[in-house]
Scaffold this active site. Structure first.
Site, short mmCIF file in Angstrom:
data_model
loop_
_atom_site.label_atom_id
_atom_site.label_comp_id
_atom_site.label_asym_id
_atom_site.label_seq_id
_atom_site.Cartn_x
_atom_site.Cartn_y
_atom_site.Cartn_z
N ASP A 197 -57.48 3.19 -39.59
CA ASP A 197 -56.64 3.02 -38.40
C ASP A 197 -57.29 2.04 -37.42
OD1 ASP A 197 -54.52 3.35 -36.65
OD2 ASP A 197 -55.25 5.24 -35.81
N ASN A 210 -59.57 1.22 -27.29
CA ASN A 210 -58.18 1.37 -27.68
C ASN A 210 -57.33 0.34 -26.92
OD1 ASN A 210 -55.48 2.78 -28.18
ND2 ASN A 210 -56.86 4.10 -29.33
N MET A 265 -36.50 15.53 -24.83
CA MET A 265 -36.61 16.63 -25.79
C MET A 265 -35.55 16.40 -26.87
SD MET A 265 -37.60 19.48 -27.11
CE MET A 265 -36.81 20.57 -28.31
N HIS A 313 -46.05 19.97 -27.74
CA HIS A 313 -46.26 21.14 -26.87
C HIS A 313 -47.44 21.95 -27.37
CE1 HIS A 313 -42.31 20.51 -24.97
NE2 HIS A 313 -41.86 20.26 -26.18
N ALA A 328 -46.54 2.15 -37.13
CA ALA A 328 -47.23 2.14 -38.43
C ALA A 328 -47.59 3.54 -38.92
CB ALA A 328 -48.49 1.27 -38.35
N GLU A 329 -47.73 4.51 -38.02
CA GLU A 329 -48.05 5.87 -38.45
C GLU A 329 -46.87 6.53 -39.17
OE1 GLU A 329 -49.74 4.61 -35.81
OE2 GLU A 329 -51.57 4.95 -36.96
N THR A 375 -43.29 -0.51 -27.80
CA THR A 375 -44.09 0.02 -26.69
C THR A 375 -44.86 -1.09 -25.96
OG1 THR A 375 -45.98 0.45 -28.16
CG2 THR A 375 -44.41 2.26 -27.84
N ARG A 404 -45.96 -0.85 -22.21
CA ARG A 404 -47.19 -1.47 -21.69
C ARG A 404 -46.94 -2.75 -20.90
NH1 ARG A 404 -48.29 0.05 -26.80
NH2 ARG A 404 -49.21 2.12 -26.90
CA CA Z 1 -52.53 3.47 -35.33
#
Ligand code: CA
Length: 710
Positions: A339, A426, A680, A643, A216-217, A199, A154
């Site tokens: 979340d 978001n 991948m 995918h 965190a996920e 990120t 970002r």
């Molecule tokens: Ca989150």
């Protein structure tokens, strides 16, 4: 180069730039914004003095949010409400990716520095789009598995002739702004067994570069780290949540935080609270503001069974950047449960509230309330819902706490909650115009059903959030006549919506406001739009052929004002199909920076891709129904996060539409990492050759079925 000598050289250049700045100011005649630098040497010579005086050099865009205040407002007024209909194509720069792009570039003295996937950096001539250099941190493709929402980045920071960027695999990297050569890199990760990434954009204040992490996920513990810009040495680290309190606290604030957690919390999950978005800085108060993320796992009843606020989850922290000590904190969602990150962008502004001039910090975090806080003291001034909110009735201004209601409590049974885990807003940046006094927010109006998963187990490399969620009463693909998601102009003093533009699909782009009474936004259907900042009237609508999520920036080169934006869809919408009518569905999500100026022509559109064109298929596999079913199960477990299983295009390649050559090397791609450079991952340790064959059989069979081929 000796970093100390380099510092002296850079200081001299900065001094020269400041002197030149004053000289150029003298040429500001008739109110026109015609300042221009010729910084042939000292490229990227930004420092705190220059950023603090950003309005004197409005042609530059110094930080991801332009200034320390991060208002994402440009004082440039060459492009106005009256002439913006003549806005057209100036140049484009190929980002050489079809993955999501989320950054706002930095533009200094005619050079643009832009970050892309994995933490790649591109320096381009801001007047022509010509590449000066690019840098690839060469992140192993396997790291794509650790990124919940795409291998995104970002933004970056520019400081005293260097560029600073975080790579997805957790390195903070300093590059020479002139050549792109790496000068140093630091590993920011405290534990490489945990699924941390970077990120977000680093921020720089007082020769310290501050960076947080994501993840965190996947079960990590949040923190930010501050490094010396010249040497790369770690100056301090602030953890946003405590670890197991049977261990010593790393810094005093954690003792206070630990008192708000059940001592028997699921410490193994790390707690969360990662810092992957909003920061801002007030040089007069010398306070750095940092937004913290959601809990790990999500349900407080699972994570901290005795309850508690669980500081400093979902909070705004004010930190002394010299010492790393906390000045104040405000928690938006005590006992975070949904979340509801408070990592949305933070904006500093001055405004009169109840007859008093206030220095405020503003945020529209995921939880649906718009916060105005006195940034010197942390006093909450207002918190009103900017989208539908059903988990709390209101925020009590005396205590600063939201009043939670049973509608949002899914401890015992699933509940439909607004906002959803996508949030009312978001990461897509909002913007503030000091001219209109309005904040422009890209909002999402979408509830979701939260249901607890009993006894979640932490597993490295796996997302485990402790809930299942599913769409609520608003479908993600709503009827054509519905436009629930909106760009909203919000009055932060009166706390009301002033105007709105409705959109059928969520995940439209971040915002830019300019002194031309304009608000710019890219859209998921591949357009750059401009609205009158005071009324919301649409005044420009330019087809670019690629979906846009990132926020545009404005800058000036040789007397010409430009608007530029990174275009490329995905992110949190990575594994979802592109909405019908989205540009990306038709033109292949061609990642680009696109720049616009007055009198430019139409934007060159990427060629049409027919997502349903015939592609040769191998013949139907000779496989039993059991084998095909097992292949489908393995596909859903290992592949379907990225995918899609149906015939809709997504960011990651659609495996029902593989070329013959790809079918031939399918096993090597999955087991040997043949396409690791493309992101991948290599699944050789988790999937056997027999299982690859089952997955492949399932794909070929499904492709035949989907296309109605015998
Ligand atoms: Ca989150």
């Amino acid at each position: 180069m000796n970093p100390h000598r380099r510092g002296i050289a850079a200081s001299a250049v900065v001094f020269a730039a400041i002197v030149l700045g004053f000289v150029f100011q003298e040429t500001l005649l008739g109110g026109t914004l015609r300042r221009q630098t010729t910084a042939a040497e000292g490229i990227g010579s930004v420092d705190g003095t220059r950023i603090a005086r950003a309005d004197e050099e409005p042609g530059n865009w110094y930080t991801v949010g332009r200034t320390f205040s991060e208002q994402r407002f440009s004082p440039l007024a060459q492009i106005t409400q009256e002439n913006v209909d003549a806005l057209g194509f100036a140049w484009e720069y190929d980002m050489r990716t079809t993955r999501p792009l989320e950054a706002s570039p930095v533009v200094v003295d005619g050079t643009m520095y832009a970050s892309g996937n994995w933490g790649r950096v591109h320096a381009v001539n801001a007047a022509t789009g010509e590449e000066m250099w690019s840098y690839d941190p060469r992140v192993p493709g396997s790291w794509a598995r650790k990124a919940c929402c795409g291998v995104v980045n970002r933004g970056l920071a520019v400081w005293k002739g260097s560029v600073y960027v975080g790579s997805l695999d957790g390195r903070l990297i300093r590059l020479d702004a002139t050549t792109g050569e790496p000068l140093w890199e630091q590993d920011t990760l405290i534990d490489r067994q945990r699924d941390y990434t970077i990120t977000s954009a680093p921020r720089i204040v007082r020769d310290r570069v501050i960076i947080g992490n994501s993840g965190a996920e996947y079960g990590v513990r949040g923190y930010i780290s501050a490094y010396d810009t010249a040497s790369g040495e770690l100056a301090w680290r602030f953890y946003t949540v405590p670890a197991d309190p049977s261990q010593p606290f790393e810094h005093p604030e954690l003792e206070m935080a630990a008192a708000t957690w059940d001592p028997q919390s699921l410490w193994e999950f790390g707690g969360g609270g990662t810092v992957w978005g909003g920061m801002a800085y007030d040089p007069e108060l010398n306070l750095l503001y940092v937004g913290t993320g959601n809990a790990s796992p999500y349900p407080v009843a699972t994570r901290s069974p005795a309850g508690g606020d669980n500081l400093f989850l979902a909070s705004i922290l004010a930190i002394d950047p010299d010492t790393g000590r906390l000045a104040w904190h405000y928690q938006t969602t005590p006992g975070e449960n949904w979340d509801y990150t408070a990592t949305a962008n933070l904006i500093l502004a001055e405004m009169e509230i109840d007859g008093r001039q206030r220095r405020v910090i503003m945020q529209a975090p995921k939880n649906g309330f718009f916060y105005v806080i006195d940034r010197a003291t942390g006093e909450l001034l207002s918190a009103e819902p900017y989208v539908t909110v059903n988990w709390a009735s209101h925020v009590d201004l005396e205590t600063g706490r939201p009043i939670q209601v049973p509608a949002g409590n899914y401890d015992e049974e699933p509940k439909q909650v607004s906002p959803s885990w996508w949030g009312g807003h978001n990461w897509h940046p909002m913007a503030f115009s000091p001219m209109t006094g309005l904040v422009y927010i890209p909002t999402i109006e979408w509830p979701t059903i939260f249901a607890r998963v009993p006894d979640p187990i932490y597993r490295p490399g796996q997302q485990t959030v402790g809930v299942t969620t599913q769409g609520g009463s608003f479908p993600l693909d709503p009827p054509v006549e519905d436009a629930p998601h909106a760009l909203k102009a919000w009055d932060p003093v009166a706390n009301r919506e002033v105007w709105r533009v409705g959109y059928r699909f969520p995940y439209n782009g971040g915002l830019l406001a300019t002194a031309g009474n304009l608000v710019f936004q890219g859209t998921v259907d591949g357009r750059l739009k401009a609205y009158a900042a005071d009324t919301g009237a649409e005044v420009a609508n330019i087809e670019v052929g690629t979906s846009i999520m990132a926020a545009p920036v404005a800058f000036l080169v040789d007397g010409t004002q430009y608007i530029a934006v990174e275009a490329g869809y995905g992110g949190g919408a990575n594994a979802r199909p592109f909405p019908e009518g989205s540009a990306a569905i038709e033109r292949g999500n061609a990642g680009r920076i696109i720049a616009f100026k007055l009198g430019g022509g139409g934007v060159p559109l990427p060629p049409l891709v027919d997502p349903r064109a015939e592609i040769p298929l191998p013949s139907r596999p000779d496989a039993s129904p059991e084998t095909l079913a097992e292949g489908g199960r393995l596909y859903r477990r290992f592949c379907a996060d990225c995918h899609r299983i149906d015939d809709h295009p997504t960011v990651a390649p659609n495996l029902l539409r593989m070329d013959v050559a790809v079918h031939d090397v399918f096993e090597r791609i999955v087991l040997e990492g043949l396409l690791e450079a493309n992101g991948m991952p290599d699944f050789g340790r988790e999937i056997t050759a027999d299982e690859v064959e089952e997955i492949h059989a399932f794909l070929v069979e499904t492709a035949h079925d989907v296309r109605g081929i015998e």
